[in-house]
Write a protein that holds these residues in place. Structure first.
Motif, PDB file in Angstrom:
ATOM      1  N   ILE A 371       9.337   0.155  11.334  1.00 57.15           N
ATOM      2  CA  ILE A 371       9.471  -1.252  10.960  1.00 57.15           C
ATOM      3  C   ILE A 371       8.524  -1.544   9.797  1.00 57.15           C
ATOM      4  O   ILE A 371       7.363  -1.110   9.798  1.00 57.15           O
ATOM      5  CB  ILE A 371       9.150  -2.170  12.154  1.00 57.15           C
ATOM      6  N   TRP A 372       9.026  -2.289   8.823  1.00 50.47           N
ATOM      7  CA  TRP A 372       8.246  -2.616   7.624  1.00 50.47           C
ATOM      8  C   TRP A 372       7.623  -4.000   7.764  1.00 50.47           C
ATOM      9  O   TRP A 372       8.305  -4.976   8.070  1.00 50.47           O
ATOM     10  CB  TRP A 372       9.132  -2.558   6.390  1.00 50.47           C
ATOM     11  N   LEU A 373       6.296  -4.066   7.571  1.00 50.64           N
ATOM     12  CA  LEU A 373       5.588  -5.339   7.475  1.00 50.64           C
ATOM     13  C   LEU A 373       4.822  -5.353   6.159  1.00 50.64           C
ATOM     14  O   LEU A 373       4.023  -4.447   5.894  1.00 50.64           O
ATOM     15  CB  LEU A 373       4.581  -5.508   8.625  1.00 50.64           C
ATOM     16  N   SER A 374       5.066  -6.354   5.331  1.00 48.86           N
ATOM     17  CA  SER A 374       4.297  -6.480   4.095  1.00 48.86           C
ATOM     18  C   SER A 374       2.968  -7.162   4.390  1.00 48.86           C
ATOM     19  O   SER A 374       2.773  -7.781   5.438  1.00 48.86           O
ATOM     20  CB  SER A 374       5.076  -7.300   3.065  1.00 48.86           C
ATOM     21  N   GLU A 375       2.032  -7.046   3.438  1.00 48.04           N
ATOM     22  CA  GLU A 375       0.764  -7.757   3.590  1.00 48.04           C
ATOM     23  C   GLU A 375       1.004  -9.261   3.729  1.00 48.04           C
ATOM     24  O   GLU A 375       0.315  -9.944   4.477  1.00 48.04           O
ATOM     25  CB  GLU A 375      -0.130  -7.480   2.374  1.00 48.04           C
ATOM     26  N   ASP A 376       1.992  -9.775   3.014  1.00 53.08           N
ATOM     27  CA  ASP A 376       2.315 -11.204   3.112  1.00 53.08           C
ATOM     28  C   ASP A 376       2.775 -11.569   4.518  1.00 53.08           C
ATOM     29  O   ASP A 376       2.430 -12.632   5.051  1.00 53.08           O
ATOM     30  CB  ASP A 376       3.405 -11.580   2.110  1.00 53.08           C
ATOM     31  N   ASP A 377       3.588 -10.668   5.140  1.00 50.78           N
ATOM     32  CA  ASP A 377       4.052 -10.907   6.508  1.00 50.78           C
ATOM     33  C   ASP A 377       2.862 -11.026   7.455  1.00 50.78           C
ATOM     34  O   ASP A 377       2.820 -11.913   8.320  1.00 50.78           O
ATOM     35  CB  ASP A 377       4.958  -9.768   6.985  1.00 50.78           C
TER      36      ASP A 377
END
Length: 413
Positions: A371-377
């Motif tokens: 699963i991808w989580l960005s720093e913004d997320d």
């Protein structure tokens, strides 16, 4: 790599009990009369077949239905009543025939075969040397399996079949009807045009179709009885699927003295969705820099973020979906938008963190998903009071229960 199903057992069982009671009420049955036939097939609706067989026994039913002969063994170990096999028996399926022979030797009259072909019933009548229980399936608007209207009368006049009935080598347990979930536009049965339709004026087309087949069946049984062919009382039973409670009541009004058995699966086992929740266990959280390659397919990270490795992959049914039955403009637009995103390598996962479904970093693996989580997320989630994911966290997952498999099912004995 744990993927679990948490069950609120009290809520889940309350739904099953209410379905059973609603059916008996709609059928105007006496307390202790059993109209419900739980369907236990496939993956056991995500709960496993043996577990559902035990639950069916606790509901007090005397019969269940399975999809294929291959599923009988798991159910028979936990349930001691009759087991109806929905897949029509056909000796031309040679591999299935081996299973049928074993079932007949071990379980004898407990297993009820569905017969949906004139040739098959004739062959059974000619070859059976010991009693075989059958239901005859009528060809409904489903257009899947079944005997045509004209075939039924011809079958009952067949000398070979009559001899098998007289000898007790065939025990007819009723007629089976598999109706569509969507209302047919107009039931195509000649019986409905002969002026004898006693269904309520407000009855749905599913009810009218069921009544029409019941009329055909009763007529065939009367012809056999008048010619001296002995039949058990259970021969008049109508086994039917996909009627709601009001339709069941209408069918009972139209057939006040005919035994009616309702085969129900999804509504019984999955009718209270809030009682079931799947979870994947977070197994690792790996930081990744923008442009860094990752996963099997070595795609580049679009920005700084994290790869969350979570239990639950294709072997568990994660990311698996049946073709969409889009009928409205909105449903078609959603399907088109989803397909466009997948075409460019983006797909939203069924896993939820911080109140949102998160994106797959790539298609799910066999037993885990990335699963991808960005720093913004992460910053957005922290600002809302959530914390950074850590190993051992449980993420809720939306699953299709008829294709799901779990490492553990918690909450049910």
């Amino acid at each position: 790599m744990t993927f679990t199903l948490h069950v609120d057992a009290d809520l889940w069982r309350a739904n099953a009990t209410s379905v059973r009671d609603a059916i008996n009420t709609a059928l105007a049955e006496d307390e202790g009369t059993r109209g419900l036939v739980p369907v236990i097939k496939g993956n056991g609706y995500g709960l496993t077949k043996p577990r559902l067989a035990r639950e069916a026994a606790s509901l007090g039913v005397d019969a269940v239905a399975v999809g294929t002969p291959y599923e009988v063994h798991d159910v028979a170990q936990e349930f001691d009543g009759d087991i109806l096999v929905l897949q029509p028996w056909d000796p031309r399926d040679q591999l299935a025939t081996r299973v049928w022979e074993d079932l007949h030797a071990r379980l004898s009259m407990r297993v009820i075969r569905t017969v949906a072909s004139t040739d098959v019933l004739h062959r059974l009548a000619a070859e059976a040397t010991s009693p075989v229980s059958v239901v005859l399936e009528g060809l409904t608007s489903m257009r899947r399996f079944g005997l045509a209207e004209a075939d039924l009368d011809a079958l009952m006049a067949d000398t070979t079949i009559r001899h098998a009935l007289r000898d007790g080598r065939i025990d007819i347990r009723g007629a089976a009807l598999h109706l569509p979930m969507t209302q047919p536009s107009s039931p195509s049965l000649a019986t409905l045009g002969d002026g004898s339709n006693r269904t309520p004026e407000s009855a749905s087309n599913r009810v009218r179709e069921a009544w029409g087949w019941a009329a055909i069946w009763i007529r065939a049984l009367a012809a056999m009885d008048s010619s001296g062919v002995p039949l058990q009382e259970t021969a008049a039973t109508i086994w039917v699927s996909h009627l709601d409670d009001s339709e069941i009541a209408d069918l009972r009004t139209a057939l006040p003295t005919v035994p009616i058995r309702l085969r129900i699966g999804t509504r019984l086992w999955l009718g209270e969705p809030t009682s079931l929740q799947a979870y994947g266990t977070v197994l690792a959280v790996n930081p990744v820099e923008r442009g860094r390659e990752l996963g099997y397919r070595q795609r580049r990270a679009p920005k700084d973020g994290y790869i969350v490795v979570i239990g639950g992959g294709t072997a568990h049914g994660v990311g698996m979906a049946a073709p969409a039955a889009a009928t409205s403009i909105r449903q078609r637009a959603i399907s088109a938008a989803t397909g466009a995103l997948e075409a460019v390598g983006r797909a939203r996962s069924p896993f939820t963190w911080a109140g949102k479904h998160r994106w797959f970093a790539e298609p799910p693996h066999m037993q885990v998903s990335l699963i991808w989580l960005s720093e913004d997320d992460v910053r957005e989630a922290l600002a809302a009071g959530h914390r950074t994911p850590i190993t051992g966290d449980q993420w809720a997952c939306r699953v299709r229960h008829t294709t799901a498999s779990f490492d553990w099912i918690l909450g049910l004995d």
